[in-house]
Design a protein around this motif. Sequence first.
Motif, PDB file in Angstrom:
ATOM      1  N   ASP A  51      33.187  44.719 -24.826  1.00  0.00           N
ATOM      2  CA  ASP A  51      33.205  43.657 -25.834  1.00  0.00           C
ATOM      3  C   ASP A  51      34.221  43.970 -26.927  1.00  0.00           C
ATOM      4  N   ILE A  52      34.447  45.267 -27.140  1.00  0.00           N
ATOM      5  CA  ILE A  52      35.328  45.689 -28.237  1.00  0.00           C
ATOM      6  C   ILE A  52      36.265  46.780 -27.719  1.00  0.00           C
ATOM      7  N   VAL A  53      37.485  46.765 -28.223  1.00  0.00           N
ATOM      8  CA  VAL A  53      38.480  47.764 -27.816  1.00  0.00           C
ATOM      9  C   VAL A  53      38.979  48.488 -29.065  1.00  0.00           C
ATOM     10  N   ILE A  54      39.045  49.795 -28.985  1.00  0.00           N
ATOM     11  CA  ILE A  54      39.586  50.592 -30.095  1.00  0.00           C
ATOM     12  C   ILE A  54      40.840  51.284 -29.583  1.00  0.00           C
ATOM     13  N   ARG A  55      41.910  51.119 -30.330  1.00  0.00           N
ATOM     14  CA  ARG A  55      43.179  51.678 -29.873  1.00  0.00           C
ATOM     15  C   ARG A  55      43.713  52.654 -30.915  1.00  0.00           C
ATOM     16  N   PRO A  56      44.658  53.500 -30.497  1.00  0.00           N
ATOM     17  CA  PRO A  56      45.154  54.498 -31.437  1.00  0.00           C
ATOM     18  C   PRO A  56      45.914  53.835 -32.596  1.00  0.00           C
ATOM     19  N   PRO A  57      45.940  54.464 -33.748  1.00  0.00           N
ATOM     20  CA  PRO A  57      46.718  53.909 -34.852  1.00  0.00           C
ATOM     21  C   PRO A  57      48.181  53.731 -34.435  1.00  0.00           C
ATOM     22  N   ASN A  58      48.814  52.715 -34.969  1.00  0.00           N
ATOM     23  CA  ASN A  58      50.242  52.416 -34.717  1.00  0.00           C
ATOM     24  C   ASN A  58      50.561  51.998 -33.273  1.00  0.00           C
ATOM     25  N   SER A  59      49.554  51.693 -32.470  1.00  0.00           N
ATOM     26  CA  SER A  59      49.848  51.219 -31.108  1.00  0.00           C
ATOM     27  C   SER A  59      50.206  49.732 -31.175  1.00  0.00           C
ATOM     28  N   THR A  60      50.931  49.265 -30.152  1.00  0.00           N
ATOM     29  CA  THR A  60      51.311  47.850 -30.118  1.00  0.00           C
ATOM     30  C   THR A  60      50.488  47.146 -29.046  1.00  0.00           C
ATOM     31  N   VAL A  61      50.677  45.829 -28.973  1.00  0.00           N
ATOM     32  CA  VAL A  61      49.831  45.036 -28.067  1.00  0.00           C
ATOM     33  C   VAL A  61      49.889  45.542 -26.632  1.00  0.00           C
ATOM     34  N   LEU A  62      51.112  45.824 -26.167  1.00  0.00           N
ATOM     35  CA  LEU A  62      51.232  46.216 -24.756  1.00  0.00           C
ATOM     36  C   LEU A  62      51.233  47.723 -24.557  1.00  0.00           C
TER      37      LEU A  62
END
Lengths: 362, 226
Positions: A51-62
């Motif tokens: 339901d939720i995604v956590i990504r690293p700081p400064n990452s971009t959409v792709l």
Amino acid sequence: MVWENLKHRPVRTFLSAIFIGISVTLILTMVGLSRGVLDDVRERARGSGADIVIRPPNSTVLAFSGNMPHGEKIVDLVRQRPHVTVATGVLIESIGNFQSITGINLDEFNAMSGGFHYLEGGPFQRPDDLMVDESYADSKNLHAGSSLDLGNGQVWHICAVVEPGKLSQLIAQRNRLQDLYSATGEVSVIYVKVDQKTNVPSVLDDLMNLLDGYPIYTIEQLANMISVDNISLVKGFTRVVIGIAVVVGFLVVLLTMYTAVLERTREIGILKALGASPGYILGILMRESILLAVCGSIAGIVMTYGSQFLVHKFAPPFLRQAIVPDWWPYASGISMIGAVLGAIYPGLKAARQDAIEALSYD
Amino acid sequence: MTDERPMIEIHGLKKVFHTGEVEVHALRGVDLSVAKGEFVAVSGPSGSGKSTLFHILGGLTPPTSGSVSIAGRDLLSMTEAERTELRKNGVGFVFQKYNLLPTLTATENIEIARDIAGHHGPRSAQFEEIVKLLGIGGRMDHKPRALSGGEQQRVAIARAIVNDPALLLADEPTGNLDSENSEAVLKILRDLNERLGQTILMITHDAEAASFAHRIVRMKDGRIVN
């Protein structure tokens, strides 16, 4: 008369239409590839079941690569938050050619997504086991039991061919991938499942407070962000291709119509003798060019199916080309603009021809 | 056969071409009057100016000086657009090389002349009679390459008169035809003149062809000599 003129030189007409068609195919293929790849990425994100995604700081959409150094600890932290039922971290490592391999914890991922659908083979048994999805297996002619060298210091053993649409085309065990890339304890993305959909916004807020500076989205927010409009590189590419297509259409029609005008000097003289105005003659050539562009557009649309086949057969497996009927009118319109621009100079040349000189032309 | 006001009235007509710095005097003061319904042949050697006269009367090139009018319309003061308008409805051309559009059938070659003139309705019964008179009724769906020279010239005549022009200009209409077809085409022109009162000005080298006209005008060195 317009159609008869085009029929009079069938080879030239055919070649001109094909060249205009190539520019149409170029646009439709570019747009189709962008959309195909992004749809695929979106589908795989949704296929995680999160339901939720956590990504690293400064990452971009792709750009999923770029890891959280203490990712596993963050996963543990997230797992303890209210309403979170499952949290799992995946490690994504690039293997070149815009491709990546994804490391998962199979039990956690199964709990989140409902598990893989195995078309051949079964779950991981050995550290070097790798699951591939059906489209990758098809393009590389792989089966369960095959070996695969991805050039990342590991010859992988294909343990399963799975149905596409979940995370990645290449899926290994996370701890094996962490060892291989010296990324112990690291993850690239954290997927979170919430007990009830109605709790998603509150969990999102909670996680944003907890992990300041981390891009955190609901899966639907992420899916909406994965579109051509949000990725400037793809938008830029598409514009360049459209520019090239207009120039190609312009040059093809310019050359075709210029040759036609030279060849038809006498006929233009006849029309002038009959009282045809410059506008009438320009109109004939414009209509011919537009008809050429229409034929070229149809040819271009048909050729798009050919390019889709070629992409599927020969391009890297992550490249998918969608057929984009909503772009057919745009691509045809763009070829039409090129054709009309290309017809202006020969048309004016024809319209300004001296009738007497034209009539004496052999 | 004749009317009070001449169909063609020319006084002191001159035409000078500029070829680089050289001036070529193609017409050096032509005076000519052709009555309505008259069939006039203009003959003369090459370079006598008869083709230039044909082009001026057809509105294909403007005169340099003098006066020239067709059915009361002054050609000297006409703009390019007005000369185009004259060619649409005022004059019809028949050329030595037929000048049919090769990609179109006989019918389409005639229809395009009507289209250019802005006539989009059904053809008149009179025109259908002319097609019969020309003997091309069965050949109308053929393209020029499938027609003999005589047939092509008949189609060209039909095209020239489809918009009921005041003047039919024919430039060596029999120049590419054998004697049998030449005679047939000349008889057709004479029939058109006699039956419909069509004013015709025909340029020709051929004395026998010229003899079909009511009057023969001879040109030499840019002037009419008789």
